[in-house]
Design a protein around this motif. Structure first.
Motif, PDB file in Angstrom:
ATOM      1  N   PRO A 100       0.812  -1.228   0.000  1.00  0.00           N
ATOM      2  CA  PRO A 100       0.000   0.000   0.000  1.00  0.00           C
ATOM      3  C   PRO A 100       0.838   1.267   0.000  1.00  0.00           C
ATOM      4  CG  PRO A 100      -0.035  -1.043   2.164  1.00  0.00           C
ATOM      5  CD  PRO A 100       0.636  -2.006   1.243  1.00  0.00           C
ATOM      6  N   GLN A 101       2.100   1.193   0.478  1.00  0.00           N
ATOM      7  CA  GLN A 101       2.926   2.399   0.552  1.00  0.00           C
ATOM      8  C   GLN A 101       3.297   2.925  -0.822  1.00  0.00           C
ATOM      9  OE1 GLN A 101       3.950  -0.657   0.962  1.00  0.00           O
ATOM     10  NE2 GLN A 101       6.099  -0.955   0.425  1.00  0.00           N
ATOM     11  N   LEU A 102       3.104   2.122  -1.858  1.00  0.00           N
ATOM     12  CA  LEU A 102       3.466   2.540  -3.205  1.00  0.00           C
ATOM     13  C   LEU A 102       2.353   3.319  -3.902  1.00  0.00           C
ATOM     14  CD1 LEU A 102       5.180  -0.742  -4.431  1.00  0.00           C
ATOM     15  CD2 LEU A 102       6.287   1.348  -3.691  1.00  0.00           C
ATOM     16  N   TYR A 103       1.231   3.505  -3.227  1.00  0.00           N
ATOM     17  CA  TYR A 103       0.072   4.116  -3.874  1.00  0.00           C
ATOM     18  C   TYR A 103      -0.479   5.234  -2.994  1.00  0.00           C
ATOM     19  CZ  TYR A 103       0.455  -0.143  -6.585  1.00  0.00           C
ATOM     20  OH  TYR A 103       0.936  -1.150  -7.362  1.00  0.00           O
ATOM     21  N   PRO A 348      11.412   5.262   2.864  1.00  0.00           N
ATOM     22  CA  PRO A 348      10.930   3.880   3.019  1.00  0.00           C
ATOM     23  C   PRO A 348      11.726   2.838   2.253  1.00  0.00           C
ATOM     24  CG  PRO A 348       9.489   5.117   1.546  1.00  0.00           C
ATOM     25  CD  PRO A 348      10.499   6.091   2.049  1.00  0.00           C
ATOM     26  N   TYR A 349      12.644   3.256   1.368  1.00  0.00           N
ATOM     27  CA  TYR A 349      13.272   2.299   0.468  1.00  0.00           C
ATOM     28  C   TYR A 349      14.794   2.304   0.589  1.00  0.00           C
ATOM     29  CZ  TYR A 349       8.624   2.951  -1.446  1.00  0.00           C
ATOM     30  OH  TYR A 349       7.270   3.069  -1.575  1.00  0.00           O
ATOM     31  N   VAL A 350      15.415   1.230   0.103  1.00  0.00           N
ATOM     32  CA  VAL A 350      16.877   1.127   0.096  1.00  0.00           C
ATOM     33  C   VAL A 350      17.452   2.280  -0.718  1.00  0.00           C
ATOM     34  CG1 VAL A 350      18.834  -0.255  -0.712  1.00  0.00           C
ATOM     35  CG2 VAL A 350      16.892  -1.361   0.420  1.00  0.00           C
ATOM     36  N   GLY A 351      18.466   2.943  -0.165  1.00  0.00           N
ATOM     37  CA  GLY A 351      19.048   4.106  -0.810  1.00  0.00           C
ATOM     38  C   GLY A 351      19.793   3.749  -2.088  1.00  0.00           C
ATOM     39  N   ASP A 352      19.820   4.690  -3.017  1.00  0.00           N
ATOM     40  CA  ASP A 352      20.499   4.455  -4.286  1.00  0.00           C
ATOM     41  C   ASP A 352      22.005   4.299  -4.110  1.00  0.00           C
ATOM     42  OD1 ASP A 352      18.092   4.540  -5.569  1.00  0.00           O
ATOM     43  OD2 ASP A 352      18.393   6.495  -6.522  1.00  0.00           O
ATOM     44  N   VAL A 353      22.598   5.047  -3.187  1.00  0.00           N
ATOM     45  CA  VAL A 353      24.042   4.927  -2.969  1.00  0.00           C
ATOM     46  C   VAL A 353      24.394   3.505  -2.523  1.00  0.00           C
ATOM     47  CG1 VAL A 353      25.978   5.721  -1.558  1.00  0.00           C
ATOM     48  CG2 VAL A 353      24.359   7.391  -2.514  1.00  0.00           C
ATOM     49  N   ALA A 354      23.590   2.944  -1.625  1.00  0.00           N
ATOM     50  CA  ALA A 354      23.823   1.566  -1.180  1.00  0.00           C
ATOM     51  C   ALA A 354      23.655   0.586  -2.327  1.00  0.00           C
ATOM     52  CB  ALA A 354      22.874   1.221  -0.034  1.00  0.00           C
ATOM     53  N   LEU A 355      22.671   0.827  -3.181  1.00  0.00           N
ATOM     54  CA  LEU A 355      22.485  -0.042  -4.345  1.00  0.00           C
ATOM     55  C   LEU A 355      23.703   0.032  -5.264  1.00  0.00           C
ATOM     56  CD1 LEU A 355      20.754  -1.866  -6.165  1.00  0.00           C
ATOM     57  CD2 LEU A 355      19.756   0.202  -7.138  1.00  0.00           C
ATOM     58  N   MET A 377      15.189   2.004  -6.390  1.00  0.00           N
ATOM     59  CA  MET A 377      13.911   2.064  -5.683  1.00  0.00           C
ATOM     60  C   MET A 377      13.755   3.322  -4.831  1.00  0.00           C
ATOM     61  SD  MET A 377      11.274   0.123  -5.652  1.00  0.00           S
ATOM     62  CE  MET A 377       9.676   0.299  -4.832  1.00  0.00           C
ATOM     63  N   GLU A 378      14.850   3.989  -4.485  1.00  0.00           N
ATOM     64  CA  GLU A 378      14.774   5.055  -3.490  1.00  0.00           C
ATOM     65  C   GLU A 378      13.745   6.123  -3.836  1.00  0.00           C
ATOM     66  OE1 GLU A 378      17.399   8.739  -1.663  1.00  0.00           O
ATOM     67  OE2 GLU A 378      18.479   6.990  -2.407  1.00  0.00           O
ATOM     68  N   ASN A 379      13.679   6.529  -5.086  1.00  0.00           N
ATOM     69  CA  ASN A 379      12.832   7.675  -5.452  1.00  0.00           C
ATOM     70  C   ASN A 379      11.460   7.251  -5.971  1.00  0.00           C
ATOM     71  OD1 ASN A 379      12.381  10.393  -5.479  1.00  0.00           O
ATOM     72  ND2 ASN A 379      13.854  10.862  -7.075  1.00  0.00           N
ATOM     73  N   HIS A 380      11.002   6.074  -5.556  1.00  0.00           N
ATOM     74  CA  HIS A 380       9.657   5.644  -5.947  1.00  0.00           C
ATOM     75  C   HIS A 380       8.617   6.473  -5.196  1.00  0.00           C
ATOM     76  CE1 HIS A 380       6.238   3.145  -6.958  1.00  0.00           C
ATOM     77  NE2 HIS A 380       7.013   2.353  -7.690  1.00  0.00           N
ATOM     78  N   GLY A 381       7.598   6.946  -5.909  1.00  0.00           N
ATOM     79  CA  GLY A 381       6.510   7.668  -5.268  1.00  0.00           C
ATOM     80  C   GLY A 381       5.620   6.706  -4.479  1.00  0.00           C
ATOM     81  N   PRO A 382       4.629   7.241  -3.792  1.00  0.00           N
ATOM     82  CA  PRO A 382       4.269   8.654  -3.714  1.00  0.00           C
ATOM     83  C   PRO A 382       5.119   9.410  -2.697  1.00  0.00           C
ATOM     84  CG  PRO A 382       2.688   7.343  -2.484  1.00  0.00           C
ATOM     85  CD  PRO A 382       3.643   6.368  -3.121  1.00  0.00           C
ATOM     86  N   TRP A 383       5.233  10.704  -2.947  1.00  0.00           N
ATOM     87  CA  TRP A 383       6.000  11.584  -2.065  1.00  0.00           C
ATOM     88  C   TRP A 383       5.006  12.283  -1.148  1.00  0.00           C
ATOM     89  CZ3 TRP A 383       6.529  10.866  -7.269  1.00  0.00           C
ATOM     90  CH2 TRP A 383       7.718  10.270  -7.691  1.00  0.00           C
ATOM     91  N   LYS A 384       4.793  11.668   0.029  1.00  0.00           N
ATOM     92  CA  LYS A 384       3.752  12.138   0.958  1.00  0.00           C
ATOM     93  C   LYS A 384       4.376  12.658   2.246  1.00  0.00           C
ATOM     94  CE  LYS A 384       1.573   8.135   0.964  1.00  0.00           C
ATOM     95  NZ  LYS A 384       0.553   7.079   1.156  1.00  0.00           N
ATOM     96  N   PRO A 385       3.640  13.495   2.993  1.00  0.00           N
ATOM     97  CA  PRO A 385       4.151  13.978   4.288  1.00  0.00           C
ATOM     98  C   PRO A 385       4.537  12.808   5.193  1.00  0.00           C
ATOM     99  CG  PRO A 385       2.203  15.217   3.659  1.00  0.00           C
ATOM    100  CD  PRO A 385       2.332  14.107   2.660  1.00  0.00           C
ATOM    101  N   GLY A 386       5.665  12.997   5.908  1.00  0.00           N
ATOM    102  CA  GLY A 386       6.148  11.957   6.798  1.00  0.00           C
ATOM    103  C   GLY A 386       7.166  11.029   6.177  1.00  0.00           C
ATOM    104  N   ARG A 387       7.377  11.155   4.873  1.00  0.00           N
ATOM    105  CA  ARG A 387       8.339  10.266   4.207  1.00  0.00           C
ATOM    106  C   ARG A 387       9.764  10.565   4.653  1.00  0.00           C
ATOM    107  NH1 ARG A 387       8.484   8.133  -1.798  1.00  0.00           N
ATOM    108  NH2 ARG A 387      10.710   7.734  -2.111  1.00  0.00           N
ATOM    109  N   LEU A 388      10.120  11.858   4.724  1.00  0.00           N
ATOM    110  CA  LEU A 388      11.459  12.284   5.131  1.00  0.00           C
ATOM    111  C   LEU A 388      11.330  13.281   6.274  1.00  0.00           C
ATOM    112  CD1 LEU A 388      13.158  12.870   1.654  1.00  0.00           C
ATOM    113  CD2 LEU A 388      13.593  10.972   3.221  1.00  0.00           C
ATOM    114  N   PRO A 389      12.133  13.169   7.317  1.00  0.00           N
ATOM    115  CA  PRO A 389      12.049  14.103   8.445  1.00  0.00           C
ATOM    116  C   PRO A 389      12.295  15.546   7.993  1.00  0.00           C
ATOM    117  CG  PRO A 389      13.449  12.224   8.991  1.00  0.00           C
ATOM    118  CD  PRO A 389      13.171  12.143   7.521  1.00  0.00           C
TER     119      PRO A 389
END
Length: 492
Positions: A100-103, A348-355, A377-389
């Motif tokens: 559900p986090q992907l939508y 919510p996702y594995v960072g691109d640098v780590a990948l 995967m890092e920049n997969h939407g949706p970009w919603k409040p609470g995703r990043l501090p």
């Protein structure tokens, strides 16, 4: 007579909803054949719902509600990614509750979802008690009727996929033309017709890849989630874009098959080199249509030339059925979500640098020629409040993530500089942001092709389609690779 009255009301209201609800961008077609298909689809919907209750007015209400829901969902989808609802979207529904986090859809436990669902269930239960059933009297006759109607509908669907009815459907719908068909016959009829045409359609299979001597010992292709040059969105310059323009052998805009979603379309185009026009009704979800059965895919070509083939993606195996599809594409080994259990996450996702670090580790550990395809995967939407501090604005979140994507590209270029290798990076689609709506950049993203350890002309800007990039990458997998010839400085 009650069934006929209910059916007439359902047909009239469904047509009114489509006419005034904006299901199509063009006026209704008045040709008799088109009108018959439109109302035939409404009638089939009514019969479908009638199977569950044998109450005509409940079935009619369910039909009207279904058409209204389809129109509303289609309008919302068109506003975000510029495309109406398509039949293949229904195949993606099972992954919504699993991920559900992907939508942008609220979870089923949300009052906004649970409330209407419970109210609908209560309303249907009440309706069952108020409206009498039309089932014939007697247990045997009732059972026969209950079985006969759904079996008849199933037989009609089966007949539409073979024999004379299938040929008639093929003549009416020789190729997909979504907007025109919705205007002609309506959204429900188009969904039904396309769903029936796709399995009956036979696409010519590409010949298997012929073995050849391997080309560059390392070929790395990275599909970048929602990646475009952030300056196109009004963001700050990305150092990786300067690196691309100064160091890449080729770079430019990449015309992809969709805006804001449908990663699998771009992925399939690059991995196969097949243009959307060649996919028929499978173009909306090539994985649903062919399931990765692609004899001439890049990994199969690579394997035929002696490469190890590796797919790297830091997310669940079941999403888009990627594990199954990638195995059928010809990848020998998959490195997926479980292999990144301890990797750092950005949001919510594995960072691109780590990948990127994992990709370089796989390159260093190779035992022979390696073809590696990775999906970030890092920049997969949706970009919603609470995703990043401290960052609630969707664009600010996107720019934070894309900066990490840029750092990964820089690290990959530095890490591969001592190899004889090819590195290709490309965006799968533009981000579905409020500041990046359909029509932005004509669905184009950005790509770059780096060559290391061999003379290369460049940098050259060559704008391409995703399938053309896939065909370009074939040349890196065999020894007699020749540079592409572009008809102009910006097109290939």
């Amino acid at each position: 007579m009650s069934f006929l009255a209910a059916l007439v009301c359902a047909l009239a209201l469904a047509a009114a909803i489509e006419a005034w609800g904006g299901a199509a961008r063009a006026p209704f077609s008045r040709r008799p054949g088109d009108v018959a298909l439109r109302f035939g689809a409404y009638a089939l919907l009514t019969l479908f719902w009638f199977c569950f209750s044998w109450r005509p007015w409940l079935a009619a209400n369910s039909t009207v509600t279904t058409v209204a829901a389809l129109v509303l969902i289609s309008r919302a989808k068109r506003g975000v990614i510029g495309e109406p609802l398509v039949f293949s979207d229904f195949a993606l529904l099972p992954q919504v509750p699993r991920h559900p986090q992907l939508y942008y859809i609220p979870p089923v436990t949300s009052p906004r979802v649970a409330g209407p669902v419970l109210a609908a269930v209560a309303g249907i239960a009440l309706w069952y008690g108020l409206e009498p059933s039309l089932l014939p009297a007697g247990a045997a006759r009732s059972l026969a009727a209950i079985l006969a109607l759904p079996l008849g509908l199933a037989a009609l669907a089966a007949a539409a996929m073979r024999g004379p009815l299938a040929r008639a459907l093929a003549r009416r719908f020789p190729r997909p033309d979504l907007e025109a068909d919705i205007a002609r016959i309506g959204l429900p009829a188009t969904l039904i017709a396309y769903a029936l045409r796709r399995p009956a359609e036979t696409a010519p299979a590409a010949p298997p890849a012929e073995p050849a001597l391997p080309g560059d010992p390392v070929v790395v292709v990275i599909q970048l989630e929602s990646f475009i040059d952030p300056e196109r969105l009004g963001g700050p310059p990305l150092p990786a874009m300067d690196l691309i323009r100064s160091r890449a052998a080729e770079y430019g805009r990449l015309r992809v098959p969709a805006h804001g979603a449908y990663t699998m379309r771009s992925e399939h185009a690059v991995l196969t080199g097949a243009s959307p026009d060649a996919l028929g009704f499978g173009l909306y979800d090539p994985y649903l249509a062919r399931g990765g059965d692609e004899p001439a895919s890049l990994p199969r070509r690579a394997a035929a030339n002696g490469y190890e083939t590796l797919f790297v993606h830091p997310f669940h195996r079941d999403f888009f059925q990627r594990a199954r599809v990638m195995e059928r594409f010809g990848f020998d080994r998959l490195v997926m979500g479980e292999d990144f259990a301890d990797a750092p996450r950005i949001g919510p996702y594995v960072g691109d640098v780590a990948l990127g670090e994992r990709v370089l580790a796989e390159v260093r550990a190779r035992r022979g020629p390696l073809f590696l395809f990775s999906v970030t995967m890092e920049n997969h939407g949706p970009w919603k409040p609470g995703r990043l501090p401290g960052l609630d604005d969707p664009l600010a979140q996107y720019l934070h993530h894309v900066a990490n994507t840029g750092r990964m590209i820089e690290a990959l270029v530095a890490g591969l500089a001592g190899e004889r290798a090819t590195l290709c990076v490309f965006g799968d689609h533009a981000p579905a942001l409020p500041t990046c709506r359909p029509g932005f950049g004509e669905t184009s993203t950005d790509y770059a092709l780096f060559r290391f350890g061999a003379p290369a002309a460049g940098p050259r800007r060559i704008d391409r389609t995703a399938d053309a990039l896939g065909r370009r990458l074939r040349a890196t997998l065999h020894a007699d690779m020749t540079p592409p010839v572009a008809s102009s400085p910006t097109q290939a």
